[in-house]
Design a protein around this motif. Structure first.
Motif, PDB file in Angstrom:
ATOM      1  N   ALA A 119       0.851  -1.191   0.000  1.00 24.33           N
ATOM      2  CA  ALA A 119       0.000   0.000   0.000  1.00 24.33           C
ATOM      3  C   ALA A 119       0.884   1.236   0.000  1.00 24.33           C
ATOM      4  N   ALA A 120       0.684   2.105  -1.003  1.00 23.36           N
ATOM      5  CA  ALA A 120       1.461   3.338  -1.124  1.00 23.36           C
ATOM      6  C   ALA A 120       0.513   4.517  -1.023  1.00 23.36           C
ATOM      7  N   ASP A 121       0.760   5.389  -0.048  1.00 24.32           N
ATOM      8  CA  ASP A 121      -0.199   6.444   0.286  1.00 24.32           C
ATOM      9  C   ASP A 121       0.501   7.796   0.282  1.00 24.32           C
ATOM     10  N   TYR A 122      -0.067   8.757  -0.470  1.00 26.23           N
ATOM     11  CA  TYR A 122       0.459  10.123  -0.389  1.00 26.23           C
ATOM     12  C   TYR A 122       0.207  10.667   1.016  1.00 26.23           C
ATOM     13  N   LEU A 179      -5.832  -1.511  -6.753  1.00 27.22           N
ATOM     14  CA  LEU A 179      -6.844  -0.589  -6.242  1.00 27.22           C
ATOM     15  C   LEU A 179      -6.309   0.828  -6.173  1.00 27.22           C
ATOM     16  N   GLN A 180      -7.213   1.790  -6.318  1.00 25.99           N
ATOM     17  CA  GLN A 180      -6.928   3.186  -6.012  1.00 25.99           C
ATOM     18  C   GLN A 180      -8.007   3.643  -5.049  1.00 25.99           C
ATOM     19  N   VAL A 181      -7.600   4.117  -3.885  1.00 26.58           N
ATOM     20  CA  VAL A 181      -8.546   4.594  -2.875  1.00 26.58           C
ATOM     21  C   VAL A 181      -8.104   5.986  -2.442  1.00 26.58           C
ATOM     22  N   HIS A 182      -8.696   6.994  -3.104  1.00 20.02           N
ATOM     23  CA  HIS A 182      -8.375   8.399  -2.821  1.00 20.02           C
ATOM     24  C   HIS A 182      -6.887   8.684  -3.031  1.00 20.02           C
ATOM     25  N   ASP A 183      -6.089   8.761  -1.959  1.00 21.04           N
ATOM     26  CA  ASP A 183      -4.671   9.111  -2.099  1.00 21.04           C
ATOM     27  C   ASP A 183      -3.765   7.883  -2.023  1.00 21.04           C
ATOM     28  N   LEU A 195      -2.575   3.867  -3.438  1.00 20.63           N
ATOM     29  CA  LEU A 195      -2.546   2.820  -4.462  1.00 20.63           C
ATOM     30  C   LEU A 195      -2.193   1.498  -3.793  1.00 20.63           C
ATOM     31  N   VAL A 196      -2.885   0.425  -4.199  1.00 20.02           N
ATOM     32  CA  VAL A 196      -2.673  -0.893  -3.611  1.00 20.02           C
ATOM     33  C   VAL A 196      -2.184  -1.840  -4.695  1.00 20.02           C
ATOM     34  N   ILE A 232       4.815   3.939   2.421  1.00 25.05           N
ATOM     35  CA  ILE A 232       4.649   2.614   1.809  1.00 25.05           C
ATOM     36  C   ILE A 232       4.775   1.545   2.878  1.00 25.05           C
ATOM     37  N   GLY A 233       3.865   0.586   2.837  1.00 25.17           N
ATOM     38  CA  GLY A 233       3.916  -0.552   3.743  1.00 25.17           C
ATOM     39  C   GLY A 233       3.539  -1.822   3.009  1.00 25.17           C
ATOM     40  N   THR A 234       3.962  -2.973   3.527  1.00 27.75           N
ATOM     41  CA  THR A 234       3.634  -4.259   2.902  1.00 27.75           C
ATOM     42  C   THR A 234       3.174  -5.243   3.961  1.00 27.75           C
TER      43      THR A 234
END
Length: 921
Positions: free
Chosen positions: A695-698, A867-871, A873-874, A911-913
């Motif tokens: 999961a990568a999040d702005y 997936l894209q969830v707002h800010d 990316l999965v 970013i986390g896994t």
């Protein structure tokens, strides 16, 4: 033209309100509102054209309501009393609509003191006396009373004639008894009282049994004792009054003789002058006078520079059914010669991942379209399948065309067709998508589905899918539709798509949205299609466990609520809940709606919870558990695709007017992020064996963009130094940083960007409005750039009608100048946030479009974006690729704005896994 005289009477008032509500607010070059005028003109033109061609009416008139006060108001002062006045921007359009009618050389009639229905009834009866046929263009139930041999109604919405059979089916009585039924049942829209408790079925039964209203009332005392009997006796005078109110007056003065209604065709000069005055360029094109009209109505009634030429009218009978290779080769050659082709697929499902391909339609020029059936037949075991090109042969030929880089493929919502054809190893490129073009041009003004934009831009009504396949028990598969009908429907889809493209493509440059279309949205279409096809795995057993756990927690919470209330009741019933809270428990501050039922909405429950009422928080907890259980843990189990074993959400590029993607079926963007329950649900989204979820999040991207766009030095410095931005705001606002002030600062940071009011902030911080205003004032004093940004954004939005992102995405706000306070203020709040939220959406879209090529270049083709969830990316990827992929993903996301836009603060990416989506956070 037939020698028999056939009079058409058009209920113009219904046309006006349909036109007003189906189109966005539009203005012409004189600054006058003309949305309803444009819609009315296209509808009337279509009617005149269609009837001249198909039914041969000899005479026609349009009937309008002169005013709101009629003789019925003198009989009953509450008649239509609760109807709101017409919208402010519609009132000045009434005279222009009369001008439009006369521009077609059609009589436009209205009389003070009576309604349009009464004038229609009078003219209808007069024409019948003369031996004429009569058709009333309306679906109004009141006018159905007039139906008799020689007179019917024409429902243009559903393109059908309404006669005696329709009245019998809908109301159970003959047309001449319909007035009695209407009198007993009443009409809330017109404020006709009727008899309480009597609906259409009961009214129909009574009239069938007794004959008319007076007979029913006379028999009431002898009826079996019941509430209905009592109501008939008690409200007898209301029933008699209602019978008078619903009776149409058939002896009005005739303002013009019938013979003056003779149709003489559409004279060009007056219509041309009318269209030129308002700048309706596409309608002038239709008239053959486009070169005489340089103006255009604002907000996209027309397209500057969109040369559509002398397009032929839509003729569904002209489309070709392609059933042999030679014909298919000819169409493919024509597409290559044109350099572009409109494409549409017909299938047996709305799920592109598993839909079976039934046929493909192509269009190479306006009016030049074909349908290639590929999977028709099979509905009747004894029947023969129609001739079709063999599936493998057709797909091989179409694959070469669809993947030809020299031929542009044009579609409407093309991501669906990409998904369908991907099942057959066919890739569509290059491409243009009309739904995306319409959205980029006019987000916020209207919807962008084909039916709506065909009406708006082409003045054309498309065939409806349900008209092809039917509904209910009689519904069939599209593969069972006869080929001639299937060709009309599918060919029209491709034909209309091509016509729309010819209108919209030139406007991208003229309206200065080429950049956002070409560099943000168009590249995303195949990316989104790929993500939908990939789907994500969910753990069915974990979902079942969570459903059981939520059900148990709901039972416990329900018991606690019942204990506080002192009795059992249905918590999900707003009526019962309101009675418990405000009648039995006597909680203060409750409010009732128009129906007299206590409001128990979330605002009311949150207010009670803030007031310290324990039952309110329990109800909120119960509702959240109920919603998450039904929406996710139960529903997701049913949404696992049996073919892939994964859940495939559907993304819309046009679902949110700021440019954000919207997710449906299922909506994966509304799972709570910060609650423990939300995290539990995310743990059910898992990777395949040997893989992990990344999961990568702005990080705080909207605040970073606000710092850049509003030029706020303190915030820029904090972001550049990697400081906690909420700590910085807490220090600036409250002079101290602790858990409480940081939480309040975080609320303020985001609330200000959403244009929150003093009352809104007061509610969130649980303080007084005056204290909230002091915080807002202090915020603007410490960060004056934010105040300037808000002022400048609203000023520009009021002047132009839209806001823009850093990438040029326009979001329109037609209600910014509304005289209705809540509409205006709501638009102002949205306008303040749109440039920031829209820019954030643009950046993550650019990251998504660049991600695949960047991963492929790094030898990481096995990394899949799901997936894209707002800010956020999965991704799903092999464990061995985590380190390499993390570096590529971070770089792509951090630099996504460049080189088009240079952001003056760094874009942080967290970013986390882990084995699940929940574990990756």
């Amino acid at each position: 033209m037939s020698e028999e005289k056939h009079l058409y009477l058009v209920d113009g008032s219904s046309y006006i309100f349909r036109a007003y509500h189906r189109l966005p607010p539009l203005t012409n070059q004189h600054g006058e509102p003309v949305g309803a005028v444009y819609g009315y003109t296209t509808m009337l033109w279509k009617l005149v054209d269609q009837l001249n061609a198909e039914d041969g009416p000899t005479h026609m008139a349009v009937i309008l309501d002169a005013g709101s006060h009629t003789f019925r108001n003198d009989l009953y002062d509450q008649y239509k009393a609760h109807r709101p006045p017409p919208p402010e921007d519609l009132v000045p359009q009434f005279p222009m609509i009369r001008d439009a009618t006369r521009a077609f050389s059609l009589p436009c009639l209205e009389e003070d003191g009576v309604e349009a229905d009464d004038i229609i009834a009078t003219y209808a009866k007069e024409a019948l006396k003369e031996g004429w046929k009569v058709t009333i263009v309306s679906s109004d139930k009141d006018l159905m009373q007039l139906i008799e041999p020689g007179l019917d109604l024409y429902d243009t919405m559903n393109d059908r004639k309404l006669g005696r059979e329709h009245v019998l089916e809908k109301f159970g009585v003959e047309p001449d008894k319909l007035g009695d039924v209407l009198a007993l049942m009443g009409d809330s829209s017109d404020n006709i009282p009727g008899v309480p408790g009597i609906g259409p079925k009961t009214a129909s039964k009574l009239i069938i049994e007794y004959g008319d209203v007076e007979a029913v009332l006379a028999a009431a005392p002898e009826m079996k004792k019941s509430k209905m009997r009592d109501n008939l006796i008690e409200h007898a005078e209301n029933a008699r009054l209602s019978r008078i109110l619903v009776t149409l007056k058939e002896d009005c003065e005739l303002p013009e003789p019938l013979e003056d209604f003779a149709l003489k065709g559409i004279p060009e000069d007056p219509l041309k002058a009318f269209l030129q005055h308002h700048g309706f360029k596409s309608l002038l094109t239709r008239l053959g006078a486009a070169d005489a009209a340089p103006e255009r109505a604002q907000h996209s009634v027309e397209a500057d520079g969109a040369e559509t030429g002398d397009e032929p009218p839509v003729d569904r009978s002209a489309y070709e059914t392609v059933t042999d290779e030679a014909a298919l080769d000819r169409w493919i050659a024509d597409a290559r010669h044109s350099g572009y082709v409109a494409v549409d697929t017909e299938t047996d499902s709305l799920e592109s991942v598993t839909a079976r391909l039934v046929g493909v339609s192509l269009a190479t020029a306006p009016g030049k379209a074909c349908y290639i059936p590929l999977g028709h037949g099979g509905g009747d075991l004894l029947g023969e399948n129609p001739d079709q090109v063999p599936l493998d042969t057709a797909l091989a030929k179409l694959k070469a065309l669809f993947e030809d880089p020299a031929v542009l493929k044009i579609g409407q919502n093309l991501k669906y067709d990409i998904g369908v054809l991907a099942q057959h190893d066919i890739r569509i490129a290059p491409l243009d998508d009309t739904i995306v073009m319409s959205f980029d041009l006019e987000a916020g003004l209207h919807g962008h589905g084909m039916d709506e934009i065909a009406e708006l831009f082409l003045g054309h009504t498309c065939l409806k899918f349900k008209d092809m396949v039917g509904t209910g028990k009689k519904k069939i598969e599209f593969s069972e539709v006869p080929l001639d009908r299937a060709t009309e429907y599918a060919g029209e889809d491709a034909d209309v798509t091509l016509r729309l493209w010819k209108r919209l493509k030139p406007r991208l440059s003229a309206d200065r949205v080429t950049r956002v279309y070409e560099l943000v949205d168009r590249p995303l279409v195949p990316v989104i299609a790929g993500m939908e096809c990939a789907g994500i795995k969910v753990d069915r057993e974990e979902l079942a466990r969570l459903s059981a756990e939520f059900a148990e927690q709901m039972d416990v919470t329900e018991g606690e609520i019942h204990d506080i209330a002192g009795e059992k009741f249905t918590i999900g019933s707003p009526k019962q809940l309101g009675e418990i809270l405000f009648d039995k428990m006597g909680l203060k501050g409750g409010r009732k709606g128009k129906s007299g039922v206590w409001s128990t909405d979330v605002n009311e429950m949150e207010r009670l919870a803030r007031d310290g009422e324990p039952i309110a928080q329990k109800i909120l907890d119960w509702r959240q558990l109920s919603k998450l259980k039904s929406t996710y843990t139960d529903a997701l189990q049913a949404q696992i695709n049996p073919k892939t074993g994964r859940v495939h959400t559907s993304y819309s590029l046009t679902g949110a007017q700021t440019g954000r993607l919207a997710s449906t079926e299922p909506n994966l963007q509304n799972i709570p992020i910060r609650t423990e329950i939300g995290r539990q649900i995310r743990h059910a989204f898992v990777a395949e064996p040997g893989n992990v979820i990344l999961a990568a999040d702005y990080s705080q991207i909207e605040l970073r963009l606000a710092a850049h766009m509003a030029d706020v030095p303190q915030l820029k410095t904090a972001f550049e130094a990697g400081e906690d931005i909420h700590n910085r705001t807490a220090e600036e606002l409250f002079g101290a940083v602790n858990r409480e002030t940081r939480g309040r600062a975080k609320t303020v940071n985001f609330a200000i960007l959403y244009g929150i009011s003093r009352w809104g902030l007061a509610g969130r911080l649980e303080i007084s409005p005056d204290e909230a205003q002091e915080i807002i004032d202090r915020y603007f004093e410490r960060f004056p750039g934010i105040s300037r940004y808000i002022t400048d954004t609203l000023t520009m939005a009021r002047e132009t009608g839209f806001t823009e992102t850093l990438f040029g995405r326009k979001t329109h706000f037609p209600r910014l100048k509304s005289k209705t306070q809540h509409e205006r203020q709501g638009s102002e709040r949205a306008a303040i946030n749109a440039p920031i939220q829209g820019t954030s959406a643009d950046i993550i879209k650019r990251a998504m479009a660049r991600m695949g090529p960047a991963l492929d270049k790094a030898g990481l083709g096995s990394v899949k974006m799901l997936l894209q969830v707002h800010d956020e990316l999965v991704f799903e990827l092999p464990e061995k690729d985590v380190e390499s992929a993390t570096s590529v993903i971070r770089d792509v996301m951090a630099s996504a704005a460049e080189p088009l836009v240079k952001i003056s603060v760094p874009l942080g990416v967290d970013i986390g896994t882990g084995p699940s989506w929940g574990a990756a956070h």
